[in-house]
Design an enzyme around this catalytic site. Structure first.
Site, short mmCIF file in Angstrom:
data_model
loop_
_atom_site.label_atom_id
_atom_site.label_comp_id
_atom_site.label_asym_id
_atom_site.label_seq_id
_atom_site.Cartn_x
_atom_site.Cartn_y
_atom_site.Cartn_z
N ASP A 160 0.82 -1.21 0.00
CA ASP A 160 0.00 0.00 0.00
C ASP A 160 0.85 1.26 0.00
O ASP A 160 1.57 1.53 0.96
CB ASP A 160 -0.91 0.00 1.22
CG ASP A 160 -1.77 1.24 1.31
OD1 ASP A 160 -2.16 1.76 0.25
OD2 ASP A 160 -2.04 1.70 2.43
N ASP A 375 -1.81 5.67 -5.58
CA ASP A 375 -2.04 4.76 -4.46
C ASP A 375 -2.32 3.33 -4.91
O ASP A 375 -3.36 3.04 -5.48
CB ASP A 375 -3.21 5.27 -3.62
CG ASP A 375 -3.50 4.42 -2.41
OD1 ASP A 375 -2.60 3.67 -1.99
OD2 ASP A 375 -4.62 4.51 -1.88
#
Length: 536
Positions: A160, A375
């Site tokens: 992440d 992201d």
């Protein structure tokens, strides 16, 4: 002379009045912002603490799609979120204020979707880049994870770039069978509540939800006779994880570092993704304050292994590669186009500036200063509501020949509505336009229909694009003759612009087409066409 003094006095009084009015307006503005955010408590990202936003804090988006429940309604299978929205976000509190910075038709066309420490060897050594395989995928689980070793024990963690904390489920808590046995490991060291590493004066943080504080007001968690330094990860969809901070040796694809890890003792439904039992945040250190600030794993790796402060990601639909410390030139073709990071002074998220959005060369919005977060924890391309509506309106004004795109007689539902996919043949797919994202430095990221309309197998019953388990009998005829089930991998997020200052989030829909280089050393993000087979 008296006249001059009188004029000066009048000007002084006028200046005082202006300052007073300005101060009152600013107070009213802050109250209005507080009221607006309070009114978003039922929105998709409303689980954020208002205190965390309005007080000195960072809002860290970790927007990963979550599996959805399915519910049959006649000939169309509705997919409704089991949680508030398909995305999630975390926030971390620091001492400085942040400066940011998902369709039913009455036809066969629509079918449903879902601080630097010592080196382990006590010496710095020069290391080159290393690569780690990624598993999972955009379609099947909505994220990508890799295998790491914690104290010699292997575990999968979600990759992440929208958060910074490494946290793994602890297996030695009652009811747990998988994870890492932090409390019974000879290699793991708990960061006690009295340790200097457990940050003082964090009990007042909204993230401290334990009702246990040390003498210096450090936020603690008591488990039996142990009192450890508490951490708390909260997500905008209502999911989250909390526990006690530990130190241990962590290795990834041949590189290792001693670092702080969150041992998860409590997590909510929706936190785990696929086989991942934790999360590996790769953003900057200023986001790793939850509420005690720790040094992220990648920062420790750069320091202890002496690698270049850069990593890169290559994604396909079902796999990928994470390169630590450099670039793998075999994973892309053509030039690398770099865009400067816009938050270089605060070093939080990976944010780049955008000048707007166009469809087949037609500019929908051309606005300088739009902000986009890059992201890997976001499954799709996400827009704020206004931009998403511009996109939907243009599509429905120009491409109604594509089945299911525009409302039909008796139904206003389309595949731009919530939670449905569409059955298309190759010609219909080719009739759809390309979407281009204009970034700073004249860098253009272009997505064609096969990029943003992802293909889903009828048998898929798990993941963010899961079809209902009984839907195959309803779409078998529709998918004969070269037709396929396609799902729109673009979403909108209510309140994105107002709360975060972001206009869009470049999630896995974008990253699986473009090899992405996170060049932290030079404060820039690089994009190049990926050589991965995106339709695998």
């Amino acid at each position: 002379m008296a006249f001059v003094q009188l004029v000066a006095l009048i000007l002084l009084l006028l200046l005082i009045t202006i300052c007073s009015v300005a101060a009152e307006q600013e107070i009213n503005k802050q109250n209005t912002v507080a009221a607006i955010r309070d009114n978003t408590q039922s929105s998709k990202i409303s689980k954020l603490s208002l205190q965390g936003i309005l007080q000195p804090a960072h809002v860290a988006f970790d927007l990963s799609s979550r599996p959805w429940n399915s519910k049959g309604t006649g000939n169309i299978i509705l997919q409704q979120p089991s949680i508030a929205g398909v995305d999630r976000m975390t926030y971390s509190q620091t001492e400085e204020k942040v400066s940011l910075k998902g369709k039913g038709l009455d036809s066969e066309w629509l079918v449903p979707l879902t601080q630097s420490r010592r080196s382990i060897s006590e010496r710095r050594r020069q290391a080159t880049e290393t690569s780690a395989n990624l598993e999972g995928g955009l379609i099947t689980v909505g994220g990508y994870y890799t295998n790491i070793s914690v104290g010699g024990q292997d575990v999968y963690v979600l990759i992440d770039t929208g958060s910074s904390t490494l946290a793994v489920i602890s297996s030695d808590i009652e009811g747990r069978t998988n994870g890492i046995p932090f409390f019974n490991s000879s290699s793991s060291t708990m960061i006690s509540c009295s340790s200097p590493q457990c940050q003082s004066n964090t009990c007042s943080s909204s993230l401290c939800q334990t009702n246990s504080c040390s003498s210096n007001q450090a936020c603690c968690l008591n488990l039996g006779d142990k009192s450890g330094c508490f951490f708390n990860l909260q997500y905008g969809d209502g999911s989250g994880a909390s526990g006690i901070l530990f130190e241990d040796n962590v290795s990834l694809s041949g590189m290792a570092a001693k670092c702080s890890i969150g041992a998860i003792v409590n997590d909510t439904k929706g936190f785990q993704v696929g086989e991942a039992l934790g999360i590996l945040g790769l953003a900057f250190s200023r986001l790793a304050c939850n509420p005690t600030c720790i040094t992220p794993f990648f920062d420790e790796l750069v320091s202890q292994e002496n690698i270049t402060d850069i990593f890169s990601i290559s994604l396909s639909l079902s796999s990928g590669t994470l390169v630590l410390g450099g670039i793998d030139h075999s994973l892309y073709s053509g030039p690398v186009n770099y865009v400067p990071m816009e938050n270089r002074s605060s070093n939080t998220y990976y944010i780049v500036a955008s000048n707007g959005l166009s469809v087949d060369g037609t500019v929908l919005n051309e606005t300088d200063g739009m902000m986009a977060a890059v992201d890997s924890g976001t499954t799709t391309l996400v827009f704020d509501e206004a931009t998403y509506e511009l996109l939907r309106s243009y599509f429905q004004s120009h491409y109604c020949s594509v089945p299911g795109l525009c409302p039909s007689a008796g139904s206003n539902t389309t595949w731009f509505s919530s939670n449905f996919c569409v059955v298309l043949d190759e010609q219909q797919l080719q009739n759809l336009p390309s979407i281009s994202l204009q970034l700073k430095n004249n860098v253009v990221l272009s997505l064609n229909a096969t990029d943003y309309m992802v293909q889903v197998q009828q048998s898929l019953t798990t993941g963010p694009f899961a079809l209902a388990s009984n839907s195959s009998s309803q779409v078998t005829t529709a998918t004969d003759g070269g037709k396929s089930v396609r799902c729109l991998a673009i979403n909108k997020l209510q309140g994105l612009k107002e709360i975060s200052g972001l206009d869009m989030i470049l999630g896995d829909t974008v990253l699986r087409k473009y090899y992405t280089i996170f060049d932290r050393q030079n404060s820039r993000i690089g994009f190049a066409l990926s050589t991965n087979d995106v339709n695998d």
